[in-house]
Motif scaffolding. Structure first.
Motif, PDB file in Angstrom:
ATOM      1  N   LYS A 101       1.821  45.758  32.186  1.00  0.00           N
ATOM      2  CA  LYS A 101       2.138  45.270  30.959  1.00  0.00           C
ATOM      3  C   LYS A 101       1.535  44.126  30.261  1.00  0.00           C
ATOM      4  O   LYS A 101       1.243  43.149  31.207  1.00  0.00           O
ATOM      5  N   VAL A 102       1.295  43.923  29.066  1.00  0.00           N
ATOM      6  CA  VAL A 102       0.522  42.845  28.529  1.00  0.00           C
ATOM      7  C   VAL A 102       1.106  42.044  27.504  1.00  0.00           C
ATOM      8  O   VAL A 102       1.288  40.757  27.595  1.00  0.00           O
ATOM      9  N   SER A 103       1.815  42.502  26.739  1.00  0.00           N
ATOM     10  CA  SER A 103       2.555  42.028  25.535  1.00  0.00           C
ATOM     11  C   SER A 103       3.645  43.031  24.980  1.00  0.00           C
ATOM     12  O   SER A 103       3.250  44.314  24.973  1.00  0.00           O
ATOM     13  N   SER A 104       4.533  42.352  24.271  1.00  0.00           N
ATOM     14  CA  SER A 104       5.520  42.993  23.580  1.00  0.00           C
ATOM     15  C   SER A 104       5.698  42.567  21.961  1.00  0.00           C
ATOM     16  O   SER A 104       5.511  41.302  21.621  1.00  0.00           O
ATOM     17  N   ASP A 105       5.900  43.575  21.038  1.00  0.00           N
ATOM     18  CA  ASP A 105       6.071  43.116  19.475  1.00  0.00           C
ATOM     19  C   ASP A 105       7.586  43.489  19.195  1.00  0.00           C
ATOM     20  O   ASP A 105       7.928  44.932  19.256  1.00  0.00           O
ATOM     21  N   TYR A 106       8.338  42.455  19.283  1.00  0.00           N
ATOM     22  CA  TYR A 106       9.629  42.800  18.859  1.00  0.00           C
ATOM     23  C   TYR A 106      10.082  42.844  17.232  1.00  0.00           C
ATOM     24  O   TYR A 106      11.284  43.090  17.117  1.00  0.00           O
ATOM     25  N   GLY A 107       9.139  42.761  16.435  1.00  0.00           N
ATOM     26  CA  GLY A 107       9.040  43.052  15.066  1.00  0.00           C
ATOM     27  C   GLY A 107       9.186  44.536  14.453  1.00  0.00           C
ATOM     28  O   GLY A 107       9.679  44.587  13.555  1.00  0.00           O
ATOM     29  N   ARG A 108       8.714  45.392  15.415  1.00  0.00           N
ATOM     30  CA  ARG A 108       8.803  46.685  15.034  1.00  0.00           C
ATOM     31  C   ARG A 108       9.912  47.476  15.749  1.00  0.00           C
ATOM     32  O   ARG A 108      10.107  47.285  16.961  1.00  0.00           O
ATOM     33  N   ARG A 109      10.361  48.508  15.104  1.00  0.00           N
ATOM     34  CA  ARG A 109      11.690  48.892  15.540  1.00  0.00           C
ATOM     35  C   ARG A 109      11.133  50.561  15.764  1.00  0.00           C
ATOM     36  O   ARG A 109      11.903  51.483  15.467  1.00  0.00           O
ATOM     37  N   GLN A 110       9.974  50.777  16.352  1.00  0.00           N
ATOM     38  CA  GLN A 110       9.710  52.156  16.726  1.00  0.00           C
ATOM     39  C   GLN A 110      10.792  52.940  17.698  1.00  0.00           C
ATOM     40  O   GLN A 110      11.013  53.877  17.418  1.00  0.00           O
ATOM     41  N   ALA A 111      11.178  52.091  18.617  1.00  0.00           N
ATOM     42  CA  ALA A 111      12.022  52.746  19.588  1.00  0.00           C
ATOM     43  C   ALA A 111      13.299  53.252  19.009  1.00  0.00           C
ATOM     44  O   ALA A 111      13.618  54.231  19.315  1.00  0.00           O
ATOM     45  N   GLU A 112      13.931  52.520  18.106  1.00  0.00           N
ATOM     46  CA  GLU A 112      15.058  53.028  17.194  1.00  0.00           C
ATOM     47  C   GLU A 112      14.637  54.275  16.452  1.00  0.00           C
ATOM     48  O   GLU A 112      15.602  55.223  16.230  1.00  0.00           O
ATOM     49  N   GLU A 113      13.548  54.272  15.969  1.00  0.00           N
ATOM     50  CA  GLU A 113      13.342  55.238  15.042  1.00  0.00           C
ATOM     51  C   GLU A 113      13.154  56.792  15.893  1.00  0.00           C
ATOM     52  O   GLU A 113      13.526  57.881  15.532  1.00  0.00           O
ATOM     53  N   ARG A 114      12.621  56.317  16.870  1.00  0.00           N
ATOM     54  CA  ARG A 114      12.385  57.497  17.861  1.00  0.00           C
ATOM     55  C   ARG A 114      13.583  58.172  18.637  1.00  0.00           C
ATOM     56  O   ARG A 114      13.965  59.214  18.778  1.00  0.00           O
ATOM     57  N   ILE A 115      14.442  56.953  19.107  1.00  0.00           N
ATOM     58  CA  ILE A 115      15.742  57.495  19.802  1.00  0.00           C
ATOM     59  C   ILE A 115      16.849  58.002  18.547  1.00  0.00           C
ATOM     60  O   ILE A 115      17.374  58.955  19.073  1.00  0.00           O
ATOM     61  N   PHE A 116      16.985  57.528  17.413  1.00  0.00           N
ATOM     62  CA  PHE A 116      17.903  57.934  16.672  1.00  0.00           C
ATOM     63  C   PHE A 116      17.478  58.573  15.513  1.00  0.00           C
ATOM     64  O   PHE A 116      18.391  59.276  14.640  1.00  0.00           O
ATOM     65  N   GLY A 117      16.171  58.697  15.288  1.00  0.00           N
ATOM     66  CA  GLY A 117      15.825  59.515  14.143  1.00  0.00           C
ATOM     67  C   GLY A 117      15.436  58.948  12.725  1.00  0.00           C
ATOM     68  O   GLY A 117      14.811  59.383  11.775  1.00  0.00           O
ATOM     69  N   HIS A 118      16.210  57.542  12.505  1.00  0.00           N
ATOM     70  CA  HIS A 118      15.984  56.758  11.544  1.00  0.00           C
ATOM     71  C   HIS A 118      16.641  55.401  11.849  1.00  0.00           C
ATOM     72  O   HIS A 118      16.945  55.136  12.988  1.00  0.00           O
ATOM     73  N   LEU A 119      16.600  54.292  10.626  1.00  0.00           N
ATOM     74  CA  LEU A 119      16.679  53.009  11.090  1.00  0.00           C
ATOM     75  C   LEU A 119      18.023  52.806  10.481  1.00  0.00           C
ATOM     76  O   LEU A 119      18.197  53.208   9.353  1.00  0.00           O
ATOM     77  N   GLU A 120      19.028  51.972  10.965  1.00  0.00           N
ATOM     78  CA  GLU A 120      20.163  51.264  10.323  1.00  0.00           C
ATOM     79  C   GLU A 120      20.125  49.797  10.405  1.00  0.00           C
ATOM     80  O   GLU A 120      19.808  49.246  11.434  1.00  0.00           O
ATOM     81  N   ASP A 121      20.648  49.251   9.592  1.00  0.00           N
ATOM     82  CA  ASP A 121      20.819  47.681   9.538  1.00  0.00           C
ATOM     83  C   ASP A 121      21.753  47.541  10.588  1.00  0.00           C
ATOM     84  O   ASP A 121      21.678  46.521  11.283  1.00  0.00           O
TER      85      ASP A 121
END
Length: 258
Positions: free
Chosen positions: A204-224
């Motif tokens: 592992k090199v670095s992580s970006d906490y500002g992008r919510r790709q994980a939520e999009e992939r896991i749940f199919g959309h984003l919720e506040d």
């Protein structure tokens, strides 16, 4: 165009092999692009020019793939199987467009698909490899994991071996930037998890906490509010609980040498 350069299948058959559904196929065929039309569409795609609408974008990408890209595969001696598997991303992104546009056929992911059309990205087994400049004198590729890909270690290793054979390299650097690599996600998973095993392959090199790709992939959309997510799988349930406690699931970059 010389039919030998397009293989033995018609444009309609090509669309079938890409697994485009009937609605999408009907839209594409309604445009009746000539070779010159497809060549102009190809140039527009490569230059990131905008299309009038999503349906024309879909027809443009599919026609360019058949008239321009497929013959280039054959000129380079690359099999139709690899060409079709790679270009099938058109159908994958068309399905995503329909999912987010009330079932209407079309395509909006044009900038990503231009790499496929230019033979800068190849699907080899369950994974995709994008050409990058060498790093430290090592042939380098960017790894992409298509939706619903098999990331079991046996499948991943098989794909790596296909990549070695395809690129004819004894040593390659594989880079990846994905939600699947985050240590935060791995901490939620059992030791038997395929995601956790896949992640462990990479430094592992670095992580970006500002992008919510994980939520999009896991749940199919984003919720506040993560409480509004539906937990339809065990992974979703664990991720939802983690997010409700204030946790974040970043995109993480990593690499490995094979």
């Amino acid at each position: 165009m010389d039919k030998s350069l397009r293989g033995s299948f018609s444009f309609s058959s090509f669309l079938d092999q890409l697994n485009l559904n009937d609605k999408a196929k009907e839209v594409i065929l309604s445009y009746s692009f000539s070779h010159d039309d497809a060549a102009m569409a190809y140039d527009a795609i490569i230059k990131d020019e905008a299309f009038a609408d999503a349906k024309r974008a879909l027809a443009s990408v599919a026609s360019a793939a058949y008239e321009i890209t497929l013959p280039e595969y054959r000129k380079r001696g690359i099999s139709d199987d690899i060409a079709i598997t790679t270009l099938s991303d058109i159908a994958r992104w068309e399905e995503e467009y329909e999912r987010t546009h009330e079932g209407q056929p079309g395509l909006s992911e044009i900038r990503w698909l231009k790499y496929h059309l230019q033979l800068q990205l190849f699907a080899l087994g369950s994974l995709q490899y994008q050409l990058l400049p060498e790093e430290d004198g090592i042939f380098t590729l960017n790894l992409h994991i298509p939706k619903d890909s098999d990331i079991s270690l046996s499948s991943v290793r098989s794909s790596f071996e296909k990549a070695r054979q395809f690129f004819k390299k004894d040593k390659m650097k594989i880079k990846c930037f994905s939600w699947l690599l985050s240590d935060e996600l791995s901490s939620l998973l059992d030791d038997s998890s395929r995601i956790k095993a896949f992640s462990s392959l990479f430094t592992k090199v670095s992580s970006d906490y500002g992008r919510r790709q994980a939520e999009e992939r896991i749940f199919g959309h984003l919720e506040d509010d993560p409480e509004n997510y539906e937990a339809e799988t065990s992974l979703a349930a664990k991720a939802r609980e983690y997010l409700m406690k204030g946790g974040k699931l970043p995109i993480t970059s990593g690499f490995l040498i094979i």
